[in-house]
Design a protein around this motif. Structure first.
Motif, PDB file in Angstrom:
ATOM      1  N   HIS A   2       0.849  -1.195   0.000  1.00  0.00           N
ATOM      2  CA  HIS A   2       0.000   0.000   0.000  1.00  0.00           C
ATOM      3  C   HIS A   2       0.884   1.244   0.000  1.00  0.00           C
ATOM      4  CE1 HIS A   2      -2.908  -3.147   0.981  1.00  0.00           C
ATOM      5  NE2 HIS A   2      -3.839  -2.335   0.509  1.00  0.00           N
ATOM      6  N   ILE A  56      -0.378  -5.022  -5.365  1.00  0.00           N
ATOM      7  CA  ILE A  56      -0.447  -3.609  -4.969  1.00  0.00           C
ATOM      8  C   ILE A  56      -1.904  -3.194  -4.794  1.00  0.00           C
ATOM      9  CG2 ILE A  56      -0.039  -1.231  -5.717  1.00  0.00           C
ATOM     10  CD1 ILE A  56       2.404  -2.308  -7.263  1.00  0.00           C
ATOM     11  N   ARG A 109      -8.634 -10.922  -6.434  1.00  0.00           N
ATOM     12  CA  ARG A 109      -8.629  -9.461  -6.408  1.00  0.00           C
ATOM     13  C   ARG A 109     -10.044  -8.897  -6.369  1.00  0.00           C
ATOM     14  NH1 ARG A 109      -4.126  -8.407 -10.961  1.00  0.00           N
ATOM     15  NH2 ARG A 109      -3.907  -6.249 -10.254  1.00  0.00           N
ATOM     16  N   ALA A 110     -11.007  -9.708  -6.837  1.00  0.00           N
ATOM     17  CA  ALA A 110     -12.400  -9.262  -6.759  1.00  0.00           C
ATOM     18  C   ALA A 110     -13.023  -9.640  -5.413  1.00  0.00           C
ATOM     19  CB  ALA A 110     -13.193  -9.885  -7.903  1.00  0.00           C
ATOM     20  N   GLN A 131      -9.180 -12.178 -19.977  1.00  0.00           N
ATOM     21  CA  GLN A 131      -9.118 -11.040 -19.075  1.00  0.00           C
ATOM     22  C   GLN A 131      -9.218  -9.790 -19.939  1.00  0.00           C
ATOM     23  OE1 GLN A 131      -5.345 -10.211 -17.063  1.00  0.00           O
ATOM     24  NE2 GLN A 131      -6.266 -11.074 -15.219  1.00  0.00           N
ATOM     25  N   GLY A 170     -14.941  -9.121 -11.788  1.00  0.00           N
ATOM     26  CA  GLY A 170     -14.240  -7.922 -12.227  1.00  0.00           C
ATOM     27  C   GLY A 170     -13.608  -7.201 -11.049  1.00  0.00           C
ATOM     28  N   PHE A 171     -12.603  -6.390 -11.328  1.00  0.00           N
ATOM     29  CA  PHE A 171     -11.922  -5.651 -10.249  1.00  0.00           C
ATOM     30  C   PHE A 171     -11.122  -4.520 -10.855  1.00  0.00           C
ATOM     31  CE2 PHE A 171      -9.176  -8.958 -11.820  1.00  0.00           C
ATOM     32  CZ  PHE A 171      -7.925  -8.379 -11.872  1.00  0.00           C
ATOM     33  N   ASP A 177      -7.513  -3.048 -11.184  1.00  0.00           N
ATOM     34  CA  ASP A 177      -6.168  -3.585 -10.948  1.00  0.00           C
ATOM     35  C   ASP A 177      -5.233  -2.503 -10.386  1.00  0.00           C
ATOM     36  OD1 ASP A 177      -5.179  -2.033 -12.983  1.00  0.00           O
ATOM     37  OD2 ASP A 177      -4.828  -3.689 -14.377  1.00  0.00           O
ATOM     38  N   HIS A 178      -3.959  -2.854 -10.226  1.00  0.00           N
ATOM     39  CA  HIS A 178      -3.038  -1.945  -9.555  1.00  0.00           C
ATOM     40  C   HIS A 178      -2.702  -0.723 -10.399  1.00  0.00           C
ATOM     41  CE1 HIS A 178      -0.917  -5.095 -11.676  1.00  0.00           C
ATOM     42  NE2 HIS A 178       0.185  -4.383 -11.717  1.00  0.00           N
ATOM     43  N   VAL A 207     -10.882  -4.264 -14.829  1.00  0.00           N
ATOM     44  CA  VAL A 207     -10.605  -5.559 -15.442  1.00  0.00           C
ATOM     45  C   VAL A 207     -11.845  -6.427 -15.332  1.00  0.00           C
ATOM     46  CG1 VAL A 207      -9.101  -7.587 -15.414  1.00  0.00           C
ATOM     47  CG2 VAL A 207      -8.215  -5.376 -14.681  1.00  0.00           C
ATOM     48  N   ALA A 232      -2.077   3.034  -5.632  1.00  0.00           N
ATOM     49  CA  ALA A 232      -1.081   2.520  -4.693  1.00  0.00           C
ATOM     50  C   ALA A 232       0.228   2.134  -5.371  1.00  0.00           C
ATOM     51  CB  ALA A 232      -1.645   1.326  -3.927  1.00  0.00           C
ATOM     52  N   ALA A 233       0.212   1.985  -6.704  1.00  0.00           N
ATOM     53  CA  ALA A 233       1.446   1.566  -7.370  1.00  0.00           C
ATOM     54  C   ALA A 233       2.483   2.674  -7.235  1.00  0.00           C
ATOM     55  CB  ALA A 233       1.169   1.272  -8.841  1.00  0.00           C
ATOM     56  N   PRO A 234       3.628   2.362  -6.631  1.00  0.00           N
ATOM     57  CA  PRO A 234       4.628   3.413  -6.407  1.00  0.00           C
ATOM     58  C   PRO A 234       5.250   3.859  -7.731  1.00  0.00           C
ATOM     59  CG  PRO A 234       5.481   1.278  -5.744  1.00  0.00           C
ATOM     60  CD  PRO A 234       4.051   1.058  -6.114  1.00  0.00           C
ATOM     61  N   TRP A 271       8.243   4.424  -8.515  1.00  0.00           N
ATOM     62  CA  TRP A 271       9.490   3.758  -8.925  1.00  0.00           C
ATOM     63  C   TRP A 271       9.223   2.566  -9.839  1.00  0.00           C
ATOM     64  CZ3 TRP A 271       9.388  -1.248  -7.472  1.00  0.00           C
ATOM     65  CH2 TRP A 271       8.804  -1.604  -6.253  1.00  0.00           C
ATOM     66  N   LEU A 272       8.004   1.994  -9.690  1.00  0.00           N
ATOM     67  CA  LEU A 272       7.660   0.834 -10.504  1.00  0.00           C
ATOM     68  C   LEU A 272       7.728   1.196 -11.989  1.00  0.00           C
ATOM     69  CD1 LEU A 272       6.691  -2.034  -9.806  1.00  0.00           C
ATOM     70  CD2 LEU A 272       4.357  -1.208 -10.061  1.00  0.00           C
ATOM     71  N   LYS A 291      11.245   1.269 -13.699  1.00  0.00           N
ATOM     72  CA  LYS A 291      11.948  -0.003 -13.922  1.00  0.00           C
ATOM     73  C   LYS A 291      11.588  -0.574 -15.287  1.00  0.00           C
ATOM     74  CE  LYS A 291      11.994  -3.322 -11.205  1.00  0.00           C
ATOM     75  NZ  LYS A 291      11.761  -4.407 -10.266  1.00  0.00           N
TER      76      LYS A 291
END
Lengths: 313, 474, 266
Positions: free
Chosen positions: B104, B130, B302-303, C23, C51-52, C54-55, C60, C95-97, C99-100, C103
């Motif tokens: 997080h 994440i 994730r869901a 997906q 469904g959700f 994603d980061h 999705v 939430a994905a930092p 720095w990701l 890279k």
């Protein structure tokens, strides 16, 4: 229960039954050899055929000798139905369905596997053969005993039983398929010593000489033997008995799950159409054709069970 | 190393019988060695029959082997255990808080307590996690903390196992075997129970079920299959918990849930205790070549449609480079000093540390950051000159792959040998269950023992054995 | 601007499907410069599973293919209101930092050719340098549909000297990251002034620039996205943002037909 577990139970018990049947066939062959009344080579060929392993034997061996045949049936890893590979298969499946088995059954099958590996680690010489066969019979009987004595009578048990009896019916039908010609009443040399040996071989290969005498007396008549092996419901290796058991266990499953599957319809049809007639009617239809049909139907029932109970994806 | 100075858990350093072993010694002195030898054989036979075997990797034929069992119990006093378990609980809570933070806000990095590169360049960091909130906030449902002892009051954490720690079946079977063979010992000593572990595990997992699950969640154990080295344990735990043991091909996504193929159709699973590594868990989302996993399980996860235990991505908390920061991690999340000490660790990624390690290879234990099972490590004091030379090259080529630690004088406990009782080095892996409201630590754990005299390697794949571990009441 | 989009993907299988999952990242969400008025995905030959978000904050959807189907159709339809932000989509969220995004991935790993290209970048500010990079990439990798492979890496495209929008985005991202600037891949739609029918979705890149946040660069069209662009998904590279990722048992020999219409609503 997982479909995979049903599958594993079914195969575990098929393999156990197969190991017993194969070792019984080896014993039969060994006994006939001792009577010296028929050519050993021909007898071993028919034994291999009965065990359903002749083609693979010939593909892997140059010459048919007694030693080679015995070794092929007892210990060959290239033979998927040898006693050793069958017991390995049984144990492998038992490992897969470990959570469905009681500790007693698991330990019995594990012991059975370890013991057979010891017994069959090297070629078994003729002198030690009876002793080895005897021990194999004992260790497999132990699994059967633990099964009867400790397992719940639920769907787990039903799949175990269905595997046992499908394999057994298959085995008996194959014996009949290979030997049907000596059971035909038209054979010229009726009552000759050769036929006596043949008939005795058949009875021996289903461990039923005593049972037969009890029911039909000392006189071997081919129609009686056929009746005994096909239709006699008192005889635990007859087709009628095995198919009746399969129907019974499928019936319990139908009740447990509240749904009657297609395999139950199929086995009922097999029983009513082919196993509820007289032996005369069988001969009228033609023994060979009849046996072929029954063998096929048994195969169909097996395939349908796999679908009905989702053995595979 | 001089043998004399090593701390023995029965005799201390000076041949003074330590209190926890008093009753045991009375019993042992009254026993015929011949009877005990027979018991030792009986135990082996029991294990063989039960099928408690492990498969050895890397052999042509999947060979099943027994892990040797030693009949002499290792005994820990109640107060000793209390202190240990406080330290373990603190550490496990910190690990969970750390995992939440890493996936997080990454406050620990922002605060400067942990260098960002420790996460950035870490293969165990799973971007797909994440922002994911695992049901109940639990990441590590099952943890194994490897401890070693060097003195009366000196324990060290050697390693945290936050992915899929194994060995608990041995803990349970060892106790079962001892109860069967030496009931009289348990009548004399009041030993804390471990037998409730399977039912504790089931309730702990059930308590982590997703919200949509009913009051009696469906739990299953996912195994890679019968050829996996720990298959026995997977089957054992499923059996003891009374839940299904499934493989990837038993499962598929059905109606938005992960469901298992039963004889009566597909049935959804609420909590999956998986013993399959992250990379193999989902061919749709991770390694597409994996046949062990379930395509789409990460989507369902994730869901919020399933609990995966342990959560994917927990490996970030237990690699050996992160390990070296555990004292900071514990302090950052709990606000307290760590109760359990870390073994002093040199991170070879740091030039000064590397220089020191290269100068002192003969004295140190050097481990791969991501290694396990005792493979790929160098034990300086027992290594040959050539081993050290070879290892030096590997270390110089990829220093960041390694950490180094001093060779600890691991405590010994007695094992039963031809000469009676002989001291052998041991470690201890207590098992910890984490649910939203509770951290449950089974008293004792798995004691692994290096059966070879003087050896420090306790791994079963390299000649280690196990023994029953007692925590006494009071 | 109101943009209407219709996007139909049709899969045909020679063998019936036994089991399959797909997906989907095909749902645009409200964001800086775009408001989704309505959007729907219709599936025939399969069903929505779950469904959700994603980061990367992409919507999705997981869908399964029905057993034994030989044809599956996905239809996305909707209207998006857009405004011109000169490519700036702003502050990094989620939430994905960051720095990701600095890279490299397998797709964007900088080889000698990418590095050589990155070294030529000039400019006084980060923003200048990124504009310059956009031009350099367009020059080094000519836009040539039909000749590139879908699984090319950035390095592959620079070596070959040609590619499509996906390759342009990858090369831009690879160079930006090589220069220490976080960058990401964007998949979306572009309304074209001269026609409605299109054969594929569009792709471009975004770089994270101090002070501005994320800024889009469309190498293929040599411009920063304006009100004709609709963002659908973002990720570290194509594999994170791809509209469809699938796995299937059975259903061999697939033919794939894509029909896209993007038009300004009158």
């Amino acid at each position: 229960m997982l479909g995979k577990t049903a599958n594993g139970l079914y195969w575990m018990y098929r393999y156990l039954e197969r190991a017993e049947n194969t070792s019984r066939l080896v014993e039969t062959g060994q006994r006939i050899g001792l009577t010296r009344l028929s050519s050993s080579e021909i007898e071993w060929k028919s034994i291999l055929q009965t065990a359903g392993v002749l083609a693979s034997f010939e593909a892997n061996n140059d010459e048919l000798t007694k030693d080679a045949a015995v070794d092929w049936m007892l210990r060959s890893r290239a033979n998927p139905s040898s006693v050793l590979t069958s017991l390995e298969g049984a144990r492998q499946n038992a490992r897969m369905v470990r959570t469905a088995l009681t500790t007693e059954v698991w330990e019995a099958v594990n012991r059975c596997y370890m013991k057979s590996k010891d017994l069959l680690a090297r070629k078994v010489n003729e002198r030690d053969l009876p002793q080895a066969l005897n021990e194999i019979r004992q260790i497999t009987a132990l699994v059967r005993g633990a099964t009867h004595g400790t397992m719940m009578r639920n769907d787990i048990y039903d799949f175990a039983r269905i595997g046992t009896f499908l394999e057994r019916a298959d085995n008996t039908a194959r014996i009949l398929d290979v030997k049907y010609y000596v059971l035909l009443p038209t054979v010229m040399s009726v009552g000759s010593s050769i036929d006596n040996v043949q008939w005795e071989t058949i009875l021996r290969s289903v461990s039923a000489r005593g049972g037969f005498r009890m029911s039909y007396g000392n006189d071997y008549k081919p129609t009686d033997i056929a009746d005994f092996l096909i239709l006699d419901k008192r005889m635990p290796r007859s087709l009628a008995f095995c198919v009746g058991k399969i129907r019974g266990n499928l019936g319990y499953l139908a009740k447990t799950y509240g749904e009657t599957p297609e395999s139950y319809e199929k086995v009922t049809e097999l029983e009513e159409r082919y196993l509820s007639k007289t032996i005369d009617a069988v001969f009228e239809e033609g023994l060979h054709h009849y046996i072929q049909t029954v063998l096929r139907s048994i195969g169909d029932v097996g395939a349908q069970i796999e679908i009905d109970y989702r053995f595979y994806e | 190393m001089t043998e004399k100075r090593i701390f023995d858990e029965m005799w201390g350093r000076e041949e003074d019988l330590r209190a926890p072993y008093t009753l045991f010694k009375d019993w042992f002195d009254g026993e015929e060695p011949a009877r005990l030898r027979a018991k030792q054989r009986e135990a082996e036979e029991l294990f063989r029959l039960t099928g408690i075997t492990f498969n050895v990797y890397g052999r042509a034929e999947a060979e099943e082997r027994l892990i040797p069992f030693d009949i002499i119990p290792r005994i820990i006093s109640g107060p000793e255990w209390q202190r240990l378990s406080r330290g373990i609980e603190q550490r496990v809570r910190a690990i969970n808080a750390f995992l939440y933070d890493i996936y997080h806000g990454q406050e620990i990095i922002k605060s400067g307590r942990l260098p960002a590169r420790m996460i950035e360049n870490n293969a165990a960091f799973l971007p797909q996690m994440i922002g994911v909130n695992p049901p109940g906030g639990v990441y590590t449902h099952i943890v194994g903390i490897d401890l070693v002892r060097t003195d009366d009051n000196q324990f060290y954490v050697l390693e945290d196992n936050a992915r899929t720690p194994s060995g608990v079946s041995y803990m349970l079977e060892n106790r079962e075997t001892m109860l069967q063979m030496f009931p009289e010992l348990f009548a004399r000593n009041r030993v804390q129970r471990v037998e409730t572990y399977p039912s504790d595990l089931r309730s702990s997992l059930s308590a982590c079920a997703p919200e949509m699950a009913g009051s009696n969640p469906t739990v299953a154990v996912l195994t890679p299959g019968i050829y996996n080295s720990a298959y026995f344990e997977h089957a054992f735990l499923a059996d003891q918990m009374g839940v299904e043991l499934v493989e990837g091909h038993d499962l598929r996504v059905v109606d938005g849930r992960v469901a298992m193929r039963t004889t009566q159709g597909y049935k959804p699973i609420d909590v999956l205790y998986r013993r399959v590594d992250d990379d193999f868990l989902d061919p749709l989302n991770f390694n597409p070549d994996s046949a062990l996993g379930v395509p789409g399980i990460m989507d369902v996860y994730r869901a919020g449609g399933i609990t995966i235990a342990n959560a994917p991505g927990t490996g970030i908390a237990d690699d050996k480079a992160i390990y070296s920061y555990m004292p900071e991690i514990v302090e950052f999340y709990t606000g307290e000093k760590a109760i359990l000490e870390n073994v002093p660790t040199w991170r070879c990624s740091e030039p000064d540390a590397l220089a020191y390690v290269l100068d002192n290879l003969e004295e140190l234990v050097v481990k791969e950051v991501h290694g396990s099972g005792g493979y790929g490590m160098l034990i300086g004091p027992t290594a040959t000159k050539k081993d050290i030379r070879d290892f030096r090259k590997k270390l110089e080529a990829k220093p960041a792959n390694y950490i180094a630690q001093p060779t600890l004088a691991l405590s010994t406990v007695p094992v039963f040998s031809n000469k009676g009782l002989s001291p052998r080095h041991v470690d201890l892996r207590p098992f910890v269950l984490v649910s939203p409201n509770k951290v449950n630590i089974t008293p004792g754990g798995l004691t692994r023992v290096a059966l070879k005299k003087g050896s420090l390697v306790v791994n079963s794949s390299q000649g280690g054995g196990t023994k029953d571990t007692w925590v006494l009441e009071d | 601007m109101q943009i209407t989009i219709s996007h139909t993907t049709t899969y045909r299988f020679e063998q019936p499907v036994i089991f399959g999952l797909q997906q989907l990242r095909m749902t645009p969400l409200d964001d800086v410069g775009q408001t989704v008025k309505d959007w729907a995905i219709d599936i025939t030959g399969g069903q929505h599973e779950t469904g959700f978000l994603d980061h990367h904050r992409n919507q999705v959807q997981l869908m399964s293919l029905s057993r034994d189907v030989t044809e599956v159709t996905l239809t996305c339809r909707g209207t998006v209101e857009t405004s011109n932000t000169n490519g700036v989509t702003g502050r990094h969220l989620g939430a994905a930092p960051l720095w990701l995004f600095a890279k490299q991935t397998d797709r964007t790993k900088a080889g000698p050719s990418v590095r050589r290209l990155a070294r030529q970048v000039e400019g006084d500010t980060e923003l200048d340098r990124m504009h310059n990079l956009m031009a350099l990439v367009a020059e080094a990798v000519s836009y040539t549909p039909g000749k590139s492979q879908a699984d090319w890496s950035a390095e592959d495209a620079v070596i070959e000297g040609h590619g499509v929008c996906q390759d342009h985005a990858h090369v831009f991202i690879a160079c930006a990251r090589d220069l220490g600037i976080p960058a990401r891949y964007v998949s979306g739609y572009l309304m074209m002034d001269d026609r409605t029918d299109q054969e594929a979705m569009h792709a471009w890149a975004e770089a994270h620039i101090e002070g501005l946040g994320w800024v889009g660069f469309d190498v293929s069209n040599a411009m920063c996205p304006d009100e004709r662009y609709v963002r659908v998904a973002t990720g570290l590279d194509y594999s994170d943002a791809a509209p469809v990722i699938g796995t299937r048992i059975g259903g061999e020999t697939e033919s794939l037909a894509v029909q896209i219409q993007v038009a300004q609503q009158q």
